[in-house]
Design a protein around this motif. Structure first.
Motif, PDB file in Angstrom:
ATOM      1  N   THR A 142       0.858  -1.188   0.000  1.00  0.00           N
ATOM      2  CA  THR A 142       0.000   0.000   0.000  1.00  0.00           C
ATOM      3  C   THR A 142       0.890   1.233   0.000  1.00  0.00           C
ATOM      4  O   THR A 142       1.791   1.345   0.842  1.00  0.00           O
ATOM      5  CB  THR A 142      -0.904   0.030   1.252  1.00  0.00           C
ATOM      6  OG1 THR A 142      -1.826  -1.062   1.191  1.00  0.00           O
ATOM      7  CG2 THR A 142      -1.685   1.331   1.325  1.00  0.00           C
ATOM      8  N   LEU A 143       0.671   2.136  -0.932  1.00  0.00           N
ATOM      9  CA  LEU A 143       1.437   3.381  -0.994  1.00  0.00           C
ATOM     10  C   LEU A 143       0.644   4.497  -0.324  1.00  0.00           C
ATOM     11  O   LEU A 143      -0.519   4.728  -0.657  1.00  0.00           O
ATOM     12  CB  LEU A 143       1.734   3.764  -2.446  1.00  0.00           C
ATOM     13  CG  LEU A 143       2.405   5.141  -2.644  1.00  0.00           C
ATOM     14  CD1 LEU A 143       3.811   5.155  -2.047  1.00  0.00           C
ATOM     15  CD2 LEU A 143       2.445   5.530  -4.123  1.00  0.00           C
ATOM     16  N   SER A 172      -6.637   9.043 -12.135  1.00  0.00           N
ATOM     17  CA  SER A 172      -6.641   7.676 -11.624  1.00  0.00           C
ATOM     18  C   SER A 172      -7.938   6.957 -11.987  1.00  0.00           C
ATOM     19  O   SER A 172      -7.934   5.756 -12.273  1.00  0.00           O
ATOM     20  CB  SER A 172      -6.446   7.669 -10.105  1.00  0.00           C
ATOM     21  OG  SER A 172      -5.192   8.206  -9.751  1.00  0.00           O
ATOM     22  N   THR A 176      -3.209   2.996  -3.553  1.00  0.00           N
ATOM     23  CA  THR A 176      -2.528   4.238  -3.207  1.00  0.00           C
ATOM     24  C   THR A 176      -3.486   5.114  -2.414  1.00  0.00           C
ATOM     25  O   THR A 176      -4.648   5.280  -2.800  1.00  0.00           O
ATOM     26  CB  THR A 176      -2.068   4.983  -4.477  1.00  0.00           C
ATOM     27  OG1 THR A 176      -1.139   4.161  -5.193  1.00  0.00           O
ATOM     28  CG2 THR A 176      -1.394   6.300  -4.120  1.00  0.00           C
ATOM     29  N   LEU A 191      -6.950   3.982  -6.235  1.00  0.00           N
ATOM     30  CA  LEU A 191      -6.496   5.138  -5.449  1.00  0.00           C
ATOM     31  C   LEU A 191      -7.632   5.707  -4.609  1.00  0.00           C
ATOM     32  O   LEU A 191      -8.790   5.761  -5.045  1.00  0.00           O
ATOM     33  CB  LEU A 191      -5.931   6.212  -6.381  1.00  0.00           C
ATOM     34  CG  LEU A 191      -5.414   7.504  -5.747  1.00  0.00           C
ATOM     35  CD1 LEU A 191      -4.134   7.977  -6.461  1.00  0.00           C
ATOM     36  CD2 LEU A 191      -6.459   8.624  -5.814  1.00  0.00           C
ATOM     37  N   ILE A 230       3.446   4.576 -10.221  1.00  0.00           N
ATOM     38  CA  ILE A 230       2.531   3.803  -9.369  1.00  0.00           C
ATOM     39  C   ILE A 230       2.102   2.522 -10.080  1.00  0.00           C
ATOM     40  O   ILE A 230       2.108   1.428  -9.502  1.00  0.00           O
ATOM     41  CB  ILE A 230       1.307   4.657  -8.983  1.00  0.00           C
ATOM     42  CG1 ILE A 230       1.712   5.737  -7.979  1.00  0.00           C
ATOM     43  CG2 ILE A 230       0.193   3.790  -8.399  1.00  0.00           C
ATOM     44  CD1 ILE A 230       0.620   6.760  -7.673  1.00  0.00           C
ATOM     45  N   PHE A 238       1.711  -1.362  -6.894  1.00  0.00           N
ATOM     46  CA  PHE A 238       1.100  -1.150  -5.582  1.00  0.00           C
ATOM     47  C   PHE A 238      -0.330  -1.698  -5.570  1.00  0.00           C
ATOM     48  O   PHE A 238      -1.058  -1.593  -6.563  1.00  0.00           O
ATOM     49  CB  PHE A 238       1.064   0.341  -5.242  1.00  0.00           C
ATOM     50  CG  PHE A 238       2.420   0.955  -5.048  1.00  0.00           C
ATOM     51  CD1 PHE A 238       3.200   0.608  -3.959  1.00  0.00           C
ATOM     52  CD2 PHE A 238       2.916   1.885  -5.954  1.00  0.00           C
ATOM     53  CE1 PHE A 238       4.458   1.177  -3.778  1.00  0.00           C
ATOM     54  CE2 PHE A 238       4.163   2.460  -5.775  1.00  0.00           C
ATOM     55  CZ  PHE A 238       4.943   2.099  -4.683  1.00  0.00           C
TER      56      PHE A 238
END
Length: 262
Positions: free
Chosen positions: A16-17, A196, A118, A203, A110, A115
């Motif tokens: 997880t970012l 996104s 985010t 996201l 990303i 990931f």
């Protein structure tokens, strides 16, 4: 864009970012500071781009003299694979004409990193809320359709409020009268979220309505809100004392009054 500070490139797949948007009160950046300082997350690299104003300084998370003089830059990446967590900290403003390009580079990184999701921590001007946004909590969220599929149950259990769309201002020349998403003071927040959605990136945005000033309480509020979802820190709900304040915050409002003045 990403340059590793290790001999081998770190693996971000399925992490997880968490990252901030440079926005009003720098609330997202302050919250990310608290995460890095508290969890003692290791730096694994940095982002090299001309879209950010260049800057460098001493280690903001120094714990002793030995690591205080480490060089840190405008955009750095930290990772804790054991926690399934990666963190991007942005410490410099985005060059305005290059805002769109920065969003594109960020989303490209990303997606290529793999990931799992985010989370962007952001803020918006409190004084520009409309009537419906004045009610209840100052915290809001946005989530892309691709992430909503996996997180709908969790969001329902948390009972969070989604960011409302607002009607155009009276006298606006645009003929479209449909309510629309606006995040005044949010920097790249709206653009990054919209991009996104288009590119099907998983996201979410967590933001707080605030004003410029001492935004430390806002950072704690936003971070505890995030912790309710991600459980970064297992602690009693909404206890700010469980987060470790970094050494750099001692100069958050400048240094002390010079004795020479007296």
């Amino acid at each position: 864009m990403f340059i590793s500070s290790q001999s081998s490139t770190p693996v971000f797949k399925d992490l997880t970012l968490v990252m901030p948007a440079v926005a009003v009160g720098n609330v997202g950046q302050l919250a990310v500071d608290l995460i890095i300082s508290t969890l003692n997350v290791r730096r694994v690299g940095y982002l090299h781009t001309d879209c950010l104003i260049p800057m460098a300084g001493n280690n903001p998370y120094a714990t002793c003299k030995d690591d205080a003089e480490e060089l840190h830059t405008a955009a750095e990446v930290y990772a804790a694979p054991e926690l399934k967590l990666a963190i991007l900290q942005i410490r410099a403003p985005i060059v305005k004409p290059k805002s769109k390009r920065f969003r594109q580079l960020l989303l490209s990184w990303i997606k290529s990193s793999g990931f799992s999701r985010t989370v962007v921590l952001s803020s918006s001007h409190a004084y520009q809320r409309d009537d419906q946004q004045l009610q209840g909590t100052p915290l809001r969220y946005l989530i892309t359709p691709s992430l909503l599929k996996a997180s709908a149950d969790a969001l329902k259990e948390l009972g969070w409020k989604e960011m409302e769309k607002v009607p155009p201002c009276l006298g606006h020349s645009d003929a479209n009268t449909e309510p629309r998403l606006v995040v005044p003071g949010g920097g790249i927040t709206k653009g990054l979220f919209t991009d996104s959605c288009t590119e099907e990136v998983r996201l979410a945005v967590l933001l707080i309505f605030c004003s410029e000033g001492n935004n430390i309480p806002d950072a704690f509020t936003l971070l505890n809100h995030l912790n309710d979802w991600l459980h970064l820190l297992d602690s009693p709900k909404h206890e700010a004392n469980n987060w470790k304040i970094p050494a750099s915050w001692s100069l958050l409002f400048g240094s002390g009054i010079p004795p020479a003045l007296f």
